[in-house]
Design a protein around this motif. Structure first.
Motif, mmCIF file in Angstrom:
data_model
loop_
_atom_site.group_PDB
_atom_site.id
_atom_site.type_symbol
_atom_site.label_atom_id
_atom_site.label_comp_id
_atom_site.label_asym_id
_atom_site.label_seq_id
_atom_site.Cartn_x
_atom_site.Cartn_y
_atom_site.Cartn_z
ATOM 1 N N GLN A 119 0.832 -1.210 0.000
ATOM 2 C CA GLN A 119 0.000 0.000 0.000
ATOM 3 C C GLN A 119 0.863 1.256 0.000
ATOM 4 O OE1 GLN A 119 -2.152 -0.605 3.632
ATOM 5 N NE2 GLN A 119 -3.907 -1.572 2.615
ATOM 6 N N ALA A 120 1.918 1.259 0.795
ATOM 7 C CA ALA A 120 2.802 2.424 0.890
ATOM 8 C C ALA A 120 3.441 2.738 -0.467
ATOM 9 C CB ALA A 120 3.879 2.181 1.937
ATOM 10 N N GLU A 121 3.912 1.710 -1.154
ATOM 11 C CA GLU A 121 4.524 1.928 -2.467
ATOM 12 C C GLU A 121 3.510 2.509 -3.457
ATOM 13 O OE1 GLU A 121 6.155 -1.915 -3.427
ATOM 14 O OE2 GLU A 121 8.141 -1.307 -2.733
ATOM 15 N N ALA A 122 2.268 2.012 -3.418
ATOM 16 C CA ALA A 122 1.235 2.511 -4.325
ATOM 17 C C ALA A 122 0.945 3.990 -4.047
ATOM 18 C CB ALA A 122 -0.036 1.676 -4.198
ATOM 19 N N VAL A 123 0.848 4.369 -2.780
ATOM 20 C CA VAL A 123 0.578 5.759 -2.405
ATOM 21 C C VAL A 123 1.742 6.659 -2.844
ATOM 22 C CG1 VAL A 123 0.287 7.322 -0.437
ATOM 23 C CG2 VAL A 123 -0.961 5.152 -0.511
ATOM 24 N N PRO A 154 14.534 -3.075 6.933
ATOM 25 C CA PRO A 154 13.735 -3.869 7.876
ATOM 26 C C PRO A 154 14.131 -3.560 9.329
ATOM 27 C CG PRO A 154 14.785 -5.269 6.217
ATOM 28 C CD PRO A 154 15.368 -3.908 6.089
ATOM 29 N N GLN A 155 13.127 -3.574 10.212
ATOM 30 C CA GLN A 155 13.364 -3.363 11.646
ATOM 31 C C GLN A 155 12.464 -4.308 12.431
ATOM 32 O OE1 GLN A 155 12.451 0.760 12.340
ATOM 33 N NE2 GLN A 155 14.546 1.398 11.901
ATOM 34 N N ASP A 156 12.947 -4.727 13.599
ATOM 35 C CA ASP A 156 12.113 -5.531 14.489
ATOM 36 C C ASP A 156 11.150 -4.606 15.223
ATOM 37 O OD1 ASP A 156 13.377 -7.934 13.859
ATOM 38 O OD2 ASP A 156 14.933 -7.638 15.381
ATOM 39 N N ALA A 191 2.728 -5.543 12.810
ATOM 40 C CA ALA A 191 2.630 -6.666 11.866
ATOM 41 C C ALA A 191 3.782 -6.601 10.868
ATOM 42 C CB ALA A 191 1.289 -6.608 11.123
ATOM 43 N N ASP A 192 4.173 -7.776 10.357
ATOM 44 C CA ASP A 192 5.234 -7.828 9.344
ATOM 45 C C ASP A 192 4.873 -6.937 8.153
ATOM 46 O OD1 ASP A 192 6.640 -9.584 10.893
ATOM 47 O OD2 ASP A 192 6.077 -11.379 9.746
ATOM 48 N N ASN A 193 5.905 -6.377 7.535
ATOM 49 C CA ASN A 193 5.773 -5.530 6.343
ATOM 50 C C ASN A 193 4.993 -4.242 6.589
ATOM 51 O OD1 ASN A 193 7.272 -7.306 4.694
ATOM 52 N ND2 ASN A 193 5.453 -8.579 4.420
#
Length: 102
Positions: free
Chosen positions: A56-60, A73-75, A79-81
């Protein structure tokens, strides 16, 4: 009449001027185009994509005229991603096509 007489005498005295005048008269009639300095690229506002999933972020980001940047990536407890941070920050005005890091 006096103007033409003056021009005839002038042209006889200065043949190079007559040739230049003929070149102007027979020049192409294309419109004159002036050189312009490059326009500043358009600026867009960075959307807030925090809390969205990566897809969703890439589309926006793309819809806003920007490009997805480097993903780090971060812990977290999210939720993942899920996008936790972004750079540049939401609301900033940046050039069209600027990458947004997630």
């Amino acid at each position: 009449m006096i103007g033409w007489l003056f021009w005839a005498l002038f042209a006889a005295a200065f043949p190079a001027c007559l040739q230049a005048t003929e070149n102007l008269i027979t020049a192409p009639t294309e419109p004159l185009r002036l050189a312009q300095r490059d326009e500043e690229p358009s600026r867009v506002r960075v959307p807030d994509v925090r809390g969205r999933n990566i897809t969703q972020a890439e589309a926006v980001i793309l819809r806003a005229g920007l490009s997805p940047g480097r993903m780090t990536p971060q812990d977290s407890d999210w939720a993942d991603n899920t996008v936790l941070r972004q750079d540049p920050a939401p609301g900033q005005q940046v050039q069209h096509g600027t990458p947004v890091g997630l």
